[in-house]
Design a protein around this motif. Structure first.
Motif, short mmCIF file in Angstrom:
data_model
loop_
_atom_site.label_atom_id
_atom_site.label_comp_id
_atom_site.label_asym_id
_atom_site.label_seq_id
_atom_site.Cartn_x
_atom_site.Cartn_y
_atom_site.Cartn_z
N MET A 196 74.58 -14.16 60.36
CA MET A 196 73.14 -14.24 60.63
C MET A 196 72.73 -13.21 61.69
SD MET A 196 72.37 -18.34 60.59
CE MET A 196 70.71 -18.05 61.23
N ALA A 197 73.55 -13.07 62.74
CA ALA A 197 73.23 -12.11 63.80
C ALA A 197 73.26 -10.68 63.25
CB ALA A 197 74.22 -12.26 64.96
N ALA A 198 74.27 -10.38 62.43
CA ALA A 198 74.37 -9.04 61.85
C ALA A 198 73.18 -8.77 60.92
CB ALA A 198 75.69 -8.89 61.10
N ASN A 199 72.79 -9.77 60.13
CA ASN A 199 71.65 -9.60 59.23
C ASN A 199 70.35 -9.38 60.03
OD1 ASN A 199 73.19 -9.81 56.93
ND2 ASN A 199 72.86 -12.02 56.70
N ARG A 200 70.23 -10.11 61.14
CA ARG A 200 69.04 -9.96 61.97
C ARG A 200 68.95 -8.52 62.52
NH1 ARG A 200 70.17 -13.77 65.46
NH2 ARG A 200 69.52 -15.42 64.04
N ILE A 201 70.10 -7.99 62.93
CA ILE A 201 70.12 -6.60 63.41
C ILE A 201 69.78 -5.65 62.26
CG2 ILE A 201 71.65 -4.77 64.24
CD1 ILE A 201 73.10 -6.88 65.91
N GLY A 202 70.38 -5.91 61.11
CA GLY A 202 70.10 -5.05 59.96
C GLY A 202 68.64 -5.08 59.54
N ASP A 203 68.01 -6.25 59.63
CA ASP A 203 66.60 -6.39 59.21
C ASP A 203 65.65 -5.63 60.14
OD1 ASP A 203 67.42 -7.96 57.14
OD2 ASP A 203 66.97 -9.87 58.13
N THR A 204 66.06 -5.42 61.39
CA THR A 204 65.17 -4.75 62.35
C THR A 204 65.56 -3.29 62.56
OG1 THR A 204 66.57 -5.49 64.20
CG2 THR A 204 64.73 -6.92 63.56
N ARG A 205 66.34 -2.73 61.64
CA ARG A 205 66.83 -1.37 61.82
C ARG A 205 65.66 -0.38 61.92
NH1 ARG A 205 70.55 -0.64 56.98
NH2 ARG A 205 70.59 -2.90 57.14
N PRO A 206 65.83 0.65 62.74
CA PRO A 206 64.78 1.68 62.84
C PRO A 206 64.75 2.53 61.57
CG PRO A 206 66.67 2.26 64.19
CD PRO A 206 66.93 0.89 63.69
N ARG A 207 63.57 2.90 61.15
CA ARG A 207 63.41 3.75 59.97
C ARG A 207 63.06 5.16 60.45
NH1 ARG A 207 65.21 0.20 55.91
NH2 ARG A 207 64.54 -1.90 56.54
N LEU A 208 64.07 6.00 60.57
CA LEU A 208 63.89 7.34 61.09
C LEU A 208 64.48 8.36 60.11
CD1 LEU A 208 64.90 6.70 64.81
CD2 LEU A 208 62.59 6.98 63.91
N PRO A 209 63.86 9.52 59.97
CA PRO A 209 64.33 10.49 58.97
C PRO A 209 65.70 11.09 59.30
CG PRO A 209 62.57 11.44 60.32
CD PRO A 209 62.62 9.98 60.65
N ASP A 210 66.09 11.12 60.58
CA ASP A 210 67.37 11.74 60.93
C ASP A 210 68.45 10.69 61.20
OD1 ASP A 210 66.22 10.77 63.22
OD2 ASP A 210 66.24 12.68 64.32
N LEU A 211 68.27 9.47 60.66
CA LEU A 211 69.22 8.38 60.88
C LEU A 211 69.44 7.63 59.57
CD1 LEU A 211 70.09 7.99 63.88
CD2 LEU A 211 68.81 5.86 63.87
N GLN A 212 70.71 7.44 59.20
CA GLN A 212 71.06 6.59 58.07
C GLN A 212 71.88 5.43 58.60
OE1 GLN A 212 70.38 6.73 54.73
NE2 GLN A 212 69.00 8.47 55.07
N ILE A 213 71.51 4.20 58.22
CA ILE A 213 72.21 3.01 58.71
C ILE A 213 72.76 2.25 57.52
CG2 ILE A 213 72.01 0.87 60.03
CD1 ILE A 213 69.67 2.23 61.54
N TYR A 214 74.08 2.02 57.51
CA TYR A 214 74.76 1.35 56.41
C TYR A 214 75.23 -0.03 56.87
CZ TYR A 214 74.90 6.21 54.88
OH TYR A 214 74.56 7.50 54.55
#
Length: 723
Positions: free
Chosen positions: A648-666
């Protein structure tokens, strides 16, 4: 007028900066280590510049006074800037970094003495076998009772009896007694023209001062150590201190001997095997400037050197310079930053430099110094591939026929062989032949590894151990558990069957787990008491055995398995380094690499001896993937003892990820090692362009997410471990 209030960096990461009052008559400067009250306790703090460490301003009348100032020199401004940089770059609390600087609490207590014991020449009234053994073993020795008991292999009670009988006497010793002094001109070696040219450049940088990062790129056996020792000599002549970082404690003993032969005295050591009294003595000597040369593990980088003039990172490509817990720093990179703050040269020495280091050299940030050939006319070994699909070993065995024949030939000639397999223990997996059950660690999602030398099953991740069960714990079948796959102990057994007269030694972190054992191994190998060495990555670097002429790589494909994003580079480095152990003396060397994938680019490059082609191909692959050195990686590791809570904690972090053009988050996704030390783990991997404000983005992102108390969130900048 002396400051009446000071701001402190506390040693507890949960505390922010705190202000305290300076008592009348006490003068405290920035960097001083002080003792202060915190509630009912007394704690340590470091005096910091107020403008660099913001804190809530409290009225002077509410400030509590300092209790005292520790009897050690203040932490220099250059080291305070390094603490700030490390905390910022690696997203770590400043307190956690500062604790690596204050690495010996005993060193803060001021001058002290300790009691050691030595023989008096007298004899006890009643002689026993153990007393006779102790008297014979301790001639000329002086140490604590515990240390003397270890030297003589007797109990402390035996020695206390000798004290009561007057055969041993106590001696008061200054805890901070000075170390023997090294001499720059003690035994100056004769260098080759290539070595002399490189040494002259390093000496000029060391004597001239100023920040100067060097990449010392020399093939195995080219004499890199002798070359950078000339820069050490220059630093000694100018009254400067030197730090030499080594990746393994096992390498320390060999380096100490070579250093003492060159400079007439051993360097000061710093590593985890030191006793508390040794750490105290070393720390205070380093802070006072009387420790001339320090050789140590990565933590030696944060010690408070008074007059640091040169840093050398030997085997700079090694992944063991990357710390995987606590402050997750890379000592290679921090060494460069410390040299920059101290305004001194730093030498990164390696036969297989990291791709990032080569990129820094290609861009002109590092000055590249090359030693392209071996010292003394020794030739690089001949490398051949053994295709296991065409020449497989016998069933249940792991050494293919060509390597078997080569082992026979070396034994007949009286030469040494080295077999490399980067897998400790006897077998990596034990399963039941009846029901298929696999023995797994109760604390980790990892298999238990059989170690026959110690008759234990061990987890290599958390350290859990257990005796091998007599029956399968799942189905109860007796004598049904079988080992699967090879470890170095199994290879050693196979060698013993092939060559029953050969003297075989296993060299791993299990068998060479102290400097003393490492020194014994080196002495036996150099004196011809070993015919075949079977070892892990521990033997891929630093050792020089002139009679070792054959290296066999049991499974070259092993390092290419799994999700390691640097797998190809790491495999190349390990095999190239272990190949470099062959033929370092007058006799030519041969390397046989067993593989099922001879056409794989990394294997083909090794066979061809074409390092440049491999690095060029790997560079292009990294460029295409925006991987280091062309991009940045960061890992976010979320863990909890409760799997659902961690998810749940990991999903919460994933849900709030920044949307930036020079960043990819997997991710998030379960980590490859999903359970470690009883904690369930999920990972997110961040791939950032060079233009991204990586650390700033991650700090802001994670600060806005709240977690239950049982959840831990770790940040790993520039990760090397992807499990």
């Amino acid at each position: 007028m002396p400051a009446k209030r000071v701001r402190l960096l506390m040693m507890n990461a949960a505390l922010g900066p705190l202000d305290y009052r300076v008592p009348d008559g006490v003068e405290v400067n920035a960097g001083a280590v002080v003792v202060v009250p915190l509630g009912p306790r007394q704690v340590l703090g470091i005096v910091w510049e107020e403008d660099r460490l913001p804190a809530e301003r409290i009225d002077d009348s509410r400030l509590r006074p300092l209790i005292g100032v520790c009897d050690v020199p203040p932490i220099k401004a250059e080291l305070r800037r390094l603490i700030e940089w490390c905390a910022d770059y690696y997203c770590a609390p400043m307190a956690s970094v500062a604790r690596m600087v204050i690495a010996s609490s005993a060193a803060l207590r001021g001058a002290a003495t300790m009691t050691e014991y030595r023989l008096t020449g007298g004899m006890p009234e009643r002689m026993t076998a153990k007393r006779e053994q102790a008297l014979a073993a301790l001639e000329g020795e002086q140490a604590s009772l515990r240390e003397l008991a270890g030297m003589a292999d007797v109990s402390e009670a035996v020695l206390r009896g000798l004290v009561n009988q007057g055969a041993l006497e106590p001696v008061a010793v200054d805890c901070d007694r000075p170390y023997p002094q090294a001499r720059a001109d003690y035994a100056v070696p004769e260098l080759s023209p290539q070595q002399a040219e490189v040494a002259a450049r390093l000496v000029a940088a060391t004597s001239g001062g100023g920040f100067a990062p060097f990449l010392l790129d020399g093939v195995t056996g080219s004499g890199k150590t002798e070359t950078y020792c000339e820069a050490i000599a220059s630093a000694l002549e100018h009254g400067k201190q030197v730090l030499v970082l080594l990746p393994e404690i096992a390498l320390t003993e060999a380096f100490l001997r070579r250093f003492e032969e060159r400079f007439g005295a051993a360097p000061v050591q710093w590593h985890s095997s030191l006793k508390a009294t040794e750490r105290r003595r070393a720390w205070r000597a380093i802070a006072a400037g009387t420790a001339q040369v320090v050789v140590g593990a990565r933590s030696a980088l944060f010690l408070p050197y008074a007059r640091l003039g040169l840093i050398v990172v030997d085997e700079a490509h090694e992944i063991s310079f990357k710390q995987d817990d606590g402050v997750r720093y890379n000592a290679r990179d921090v060494a460069v930053m410390r040299a920059r703050f101290e305004r001194i040269p730093v030498v990164l020495a390696s036969a297989t430099p990291a791709l990032e280091s080569l990129a820094m050299a290609d861009s002109g940030v590092y000055e590249r110094l090359v030693l392209p050939s071996r010292f003394g006319g020794a030739q690089l070994p001949d490398i051949q591939l053994v295709d296991l699909t065409e020449e497989p070993p016998e069933r249940g065995e792991w050494i293919a026929p060509p390597l078997r024949r080569a082992l026979f030939q070396r034994l007949e000639k009286g030469e040494q062989s080295l077999l490399f397999l980067n897998r400790r223990g006897y077998a990596p997996l034990t399963l039941c032949r009846d029901c298929g059950h696999r023995l797994q660690c109760p604390n980790c999602s990892a298999w238990m590894v059989e170690h026959r030398f110690s008759a234990r099953l061990a987890c290599h991740h958390c350290g859990h151990e257990m005796p091998p069960p007599k029956a399968c714990p799942e189905c109860g079948a007796a004598d049904s558990l079988v080992p699967c796959g090879p470890g170095v102990e199994r290879i050693a057994d196979e060698v013993a069957k092939i060559l029953p007269d050969a003297r075989v030694t296993v060299a791993t972190s299990d068998t060479l787990n102290s400097p003393e054992r490492a020194a014994q191994f080196v002495a036996e190998a150099e004196h011809g008491a070993i015919d075949v060495i079977v070892g892990t990555q521990l033997v891929t670097k630093g050792f020089h055995f002139p009679e070792l002429t054959l290296v066999g790589v049991i499974d070259a494909d092993l390092g290419l398995e799994g999700g390691d994003l640097r797998a190809a580079e790491r495999t190349y480095q390990q095999i190239a380094q272990v190949a470099g152990r062959a033929g370092r003396g007058a006799k030519p060397g041969e390397v046989l690499i067993q593989t099922r994938h001879p056409d794989a680019p990394v294997i083909a490059a090794l066979a061809a001896g074409d390092r440049d082609a491999f690095y060029a191909a790997e560079t292009e692959a990294r460029r295409h993937a925006h991987a280091p050195p062309f991009g940045r990686w960061a890992a976010i590791i979320v863990s909890s003892e409760d799997e659902a809570e961690a998810r749940m904690a990991a999903n919460r972090i994933g849900d709030t990820r920044p949307r930036l053009p020079d960043l990819q988050i997997y991710g998030p996704a379960p980590a490859p090692l999903a359970l470690l030390r009883g904690r369930y783990r999920f990972r997110l991997l961040v791939n950032a362009r060079r233009s991204a404000q990586l650390q700033q983005t991650i700090r802001k992102w994670l600060s806005e997410v709240q977690h239950p108390p049982g959840v831990r969130v770790g940040i790993d900048i520039d990760p090397y471990n992807f499990v």
